[in-house]
Design a protein around this motif. Structure first.
Motif, PDB file in Angstrom:
ATOM      1  N   ALA A  60       0.832  -1.207   0.000  1.00  0.00           N
ATOM      2  CA  ALA A  60       0.000   0.000   0.000  1.00  0.00           C
ATOM      3  C   ALA A  60       0.867   1.257   0.000  1.00  0.00           C
ATOM      4  O   ALA A  60       0.554   2.236  -0.695  1.00  0.00           O
ATOM      5  CB  ALA A  60      -0.931  -0.001   1.207  1.00  0.00           C
ATOM      6  N   ILE A  61       1.947   1.238   0.741  1.00  0.00           N
ATOM      7  CA  ILE A  61       2.862   2.382   0.777  1.00  0.00           C
ATOM      8  C   ILE A  61       3.475   2.596  -0.604  1.00  0.00           C
ATOM      9  O   ILE A  61       3.583   3.728  -1.090  1.00  0.00           O
ATOM     10  CB  ILE A  61       3.947   2.184   1.852  1.00  0.00           C
ATOM     11  CG1 ILE A  61       3.324   2.229   3.249  1.00  0.00           C
ATOM     12  CG2 ILE A  61       5.050   3.221   1.728  1.00  0.00           C
ATOM     13  CD1 ILE A  61       4.259   1.792   4.354  1.00  0.00           C
ATOM     14  N   GLY A  62       3.859   1.516  -1.261  1.00  0.00           N
ATOM     15  CA  GLY A  62       4.432   1.620  -2.600  1.00  0.00           C
ATOM     16  C   GLY A  62       3.445   2.197  -3.600  1.00  0.00           C
ATOM     17  O   GLY A  62       3.796   3.079  -4.397  1.00  0.00           O
ATOM     18  N   ARG A  63       2.206   1.731  -3.561  1.00  0.00           N
ATOM     19  CA  ARG A  63       1.189   2.270  -4.472  1.00  0.00           C
ATOM     20  C   ARG A  63       0.939   3.747  -4.201  1.00  0.00           C
ATOM     21  O   ARG A  63       0.787   4.546  -5.128  1.00  0.00           O
ATOM     22  CB  ARG A  63      -0.109   1.477  -4.321  1.00  0.00           C
ATOM     23  CG  ARG A  63      -0.003   0.072  -4.845  1.00  0.00           C
ATOM     24  CD  ARG A  63      -1.323  -0.672  -4.720  1.00  0.00           C
ATOM     25  NE  ARG A  63      -1.132  -2.078  -4.973  1.00  0.00           N
ATOM     26  CZ  ARG A  63      -1.300  -3.035  -4.088  1.00  0.00           C
ATOM     27  NH1 ARG A  63      -1.696  -2.742  -2.867  1.00  0.00           N
ATOM     28  NH2 ARG A  63      -1.099  -4.282  -4.404  1.00  0.00           N
ATOM     29  N   PHE A  64       0.886   4.107  -2.913  1.00  0.00           N
ATOM     30  CA  PHE A  64       0.678   5.506  -2.546  1.00  0.00           C
ATOM     31  C   PHE A  64       1.807   6.378  -3.098  1.00  0.00           C
ATOM     32  O   PHE A  64       1.555   7.446  -3.660  1.00  0.00           O
ATOM     33  CB  PHE A  64       0.592   5.637  -1.025  1.00  0.00           C
ATOM     34  CG  PHE A  64       0.588   7.053  -0.546  1.00  0.00           C
ATOM     35  CD1 PHE A  64      -0.545   7.837  -0.657  1.00  0.00           C
ATOM     36  CD2 PHE A  64       1.736   7.603   0.010  1.00  0.00           C
ATOM     37  CE1 PHE A  64      -0.544   9.152  -0.224  1.00  0.00           C
ATOM     38  CE2 PHE A  64       1.750   8.914   0.449  1.00  0.00           C
ATOM     39  CZ  PHE A  64       0.604   9.692   0.334  1.00  0.00           C
ATOM     40  N   LEU A  65       3.041   5.930  -2.957  1.00  0.00           N
ATOM     41  CA  LEU A  65       4.165   6.720  -3.438  1.00  0.00           C
ATOM     42  C   LEU A  65       4.157   6.868  -4.960  1.00  0.00           C
ATOM     43  O   LEU A  65       4.530   7.926  -5.485  1.00  0.00           O
ATOM     44  CB  LEU A  65       5.484   6.105  -2.954  1.00  0.00           C
ATOM     45  CG  LEU A  65       5.732   6.203  -1.451  1.00  0.00           C
ATOM     46  CD1 LEU A  65       7.004   5.460  -1.072  1.00  0.00           C
ATOM     47  CD2 LEU A  65       5.802   7.645  -1.002  1.00  0.00           C
ATOM     48  N   ILE A  66       3.719   5.840  -5.677  1.00  0.00           N
ATOM     49  CA  ILE A  66       3.625   5.939  -7.135  1.00  0.00           C
ATOM     50  C   ILE A  66       2.578   6.975  -7.530  1.00  0.00           C
ATOM     51  O   ILE A  66       2.814   7.826  -8.398  1.00  0.00           O
ATOM     52  CB  ILE A  66       3.312   4.559  -7.758  1.00  0.00           C
ATOM     53  CG1 ILE A  66       4.536   3.653  -7.631  1.00  0.00           C
ATOM     54  CG2 ILE A  66       2.900   4.704  -9.217  1.00  0.00           C
ATOM     55  CD1 ILE A  66       4.296   2.232  -8.052  1.00  0.00           C
ATOM     56  N   VAL A  68       1.465   9.503  -5.719  1.00  0.00           N
ATOM     57  CA  VAL A  68       1.939  10.826  -5.338  1.00  0.00           C
ATOM     58  C   VAL A  68       2.983  11.329  -6.326  1.00  0.00           C
ATOM     59  O   VAL A  68       3.025  12.529  -6.642  1.00  0.00           O
ATOM     60  CB  VAL A  68       2.494  10.801  -3.895  1.00  0.00           C
ATOM     61  CG1 VAL A  68       3.239  12.074  -3.559  1.00  0.00           C
ATOM     62  CG2 VAL A  68       1.370  10.593  -2.913  1.00  0.00           C
ATOM     63  N   THR A  69       3.810  10.436  -6.855  1.00  0.00           N
ATOM     64  CA  THR A  69       4.806  10.827  -7.850  1.00  0.00           C
ATOM     65  C   THR A  69       4.129  11.367  -9.107  1.00  0.00           C
ATOM     66  O   THR A  69       4.539  12.401  -9.654  1.00  0.00           O
ATOM     67  CB  THR A  69       5.708   9.631  -8.206  1.00  0.00           C
ATOM     68  OG1 THR A  69       6.362   9.184  -7.027  1.00  0.00           O
ATOM     69  CG2 THR A  69       6.742  10.011  -9.245  1.00  0.00           C
ATOM     70  N   ALA A  74       2.346  16.026 -12.399  1.00  0.00           N
ATOM     71  CA  ALA A  74       1.280  16.804 -13.031  1.00  0.00           C
ATOM     72  C   ALA A  74       1.281  18.241 -12.508  1.00  0.00           C
ATOM     73  O   ALA A  74       1.127  19.194 -13.290  1.00  0.00           O
ATOM     74  CB  ALA A  74      -0.074  16.148 -12.771  1.00  0.00           C
ATOM     75  N   LEU A  75       1.470  18.420 -11.227  1.00  0.00           N
ATOM     76  CA  LEU A  75       1.521  19.763 -10.649  1.00  0.00           C
ATOM     77  C   LEU A  75       2.712  20.551 -11.198  1.00  0.00           C
ATOM     78  O   LEU A  75       2.591  21.727 -11.521  1.00  0.00           O
ATOM     79  CB  LEU A  75       1.605  19.675  -9.126  1.00  0.00           C
ATOM     80  CG  LEU A  75       1.623  20.988  -8.366  1.00  0.00           C
ATOM     81  CD1 LEU A  75       0.305  21.727  -8.572  1.00  0.00           C
ATOM     82  CD2 LEU A  75       1.879  20.747  -6.893  1.00  0.00           C
ATOM     83  N   ARG A  76       3.844  19.880 -11.346  1.00  0.00           N
ATOM     84  CA  ARG A  76       5.026  20.541 -11.910  1.00  0.00           C
ATOM     85  C   ARG A  76       4.786  20.955 -13.349  1.00  0.00           C
ATOM     86  O   ARG A  76       5.147  22.064 -13.767  1.00  0.00           O
ATOM     87  CB  ARG A  76       6.231  19.601 -11.826  1.00  0.00           C
ATOM     88  CG  ARG A  76       7.526  20.222 -12.328  1.00  0.00           C
ATOM     89  CD  ARG A  76       8.651  19.217 -12.340  1.00  0.00           C
ATOM     90  NE  ARG A  76       8.308  17.989 -13.050  1.00  0.00           N
ATOM     91  CZ  ARG A  76       8.339  17.856 -14.374  1.00  0.00           C
ATOM     92  NH1 ARG A  76       8.689  18.869 -15.139  1.00  0.00           N
ATOM     93  NH2 ARG A  76       8.025  16.700 -14.936  1.00  0.00           N
ATOM     94  N   ILE A  77       4.146  20.106 -14.138  1.00  0.00           N
ATOM     95  CA  ILE A  77       3.870  20.438 -15.533  1.00  0.00           C
ATOM     96  C   ILE A  77       2.952  21.649 -15.620  1.00  0.00           C
ATOM     97  O   ILE A  77       3.159  22.564 -16.425  1.00  0.00           O
ATOM     98  CB  ILE A  77       3.260  19.228 -16.267  1.00  0.00           C
ATOM     99  CG1 ILE A  77       4.328  18.158 -16.474  1.00  0.00           C
ATOM    100  CG2 ILE A  77       2.639  19.627 -17.593  1.00  0.00           C
ATOM    101  CD1 ILE A  77       3.799  16.848 -17.004  1.00  0.00           C
ATOM    102  N   ILE A  78       1.926  21.686 -14.770  1.00  0.00           N
ATOM    103  CA  ILE A  78       0.987  22.809 -14.793  1.00  0.00           C
ATOM    104  C   ILE A  78       1.662  24.103 -14.376  1.00  0.00           C
ATOM    105  O   ILE A  78       1.485  25.148 -15.007  1.00  0.00           O
ATOM    106  CB  ILE A  78      -0.223  22.503 -13.890  1.00  0.00           C
ATOM    107  CG1 ILE A  78      -1.053  21.375 -14.509  1.00  0.00           C
ATOM    108  CG2 ILE A  78      -1.078  23.739 -13.665  1.00  0.00           C
ATOM    109  CD1 ILE A  78      -2.119  20.821 -13.592  1.00  0.00           C
ATOM    110  N   THR A  79       2.464  24.056 -13.315  1.00  0.00           N
ATOM    111  CA  THR A  79       3.073  25.286 -12.800  1.00  0.00           C
ATOM    112  C   THR A  79       4.229  25.776 -13.662  1.00  0.00           C
ATOM    113  O   THR A  79       4.569  26.958 -13.602  1.00  0.00           O
ATOM    114  CB  THR A  79       3.561  25.100 -11.357  1.00  0.00           C
ATOM    115  OG1 THR A  79       4.510  24.022 -11.313  1.00  0.00           O
ATOM    116  CG2 THR A  79       2.403  24.809 -10.430  1.00  0.00           C
TER     117      THR A  79
END
Length: 100
Positions: A60-66, A68-69, A74-79
């Motif tokens: 679950a931690i691994g899926r969460f980190l993927i 979030v990555t 996506a946030l970096r591309i937008i900003t």
């Protein structure tokens, strides 16, 4: 819980090992590698007992980190959209049809 170490259960004990009794210059003194193996085995066992409570949650931690990555990307591309358009125009010489 049984752990396989050394020859990994392949029954390779009949083959002489490096520095083992198969060598003519072998002595009864313990090898420095044997001492290191003993210490690393203790450390491995300690880490196994330490990480035991966390092991069920690792997938679950691994899926969460993927996820979030991908969100961070996506946030970096937008900003940084204008910086990316400048790069495409100035360095890649792309047309303005791609850059909407």
């Amino acid at each position: 819980m049984a752990q396989i170490r050394g020859t990994a259960g392949y029954h390779l004990g009949s083959q002489p090992s490096f520095g083992g009794p198969g060598r003519p210059d072998a002595t009864n003194d313990p090898s420095p590698l044997d001492a290191i193996r003993e210490q690393t085995s203790k450390i491995e066992d300690w880490l196994d007992t330490l990480s035991h409570p966390v092991k069920p949650y690792i997938p679950a931690i691994g899926r969460f980190l993927i996820v979030v990555t991908f969100l961070e990307d996506a946030l970096r591309i937008i900003t940084q959209w204008s910086d990316q358009l400048t790069y495409l125009h100035d360095y890649r010489h792309s047309t303005s049809l791609i850059c909407f």
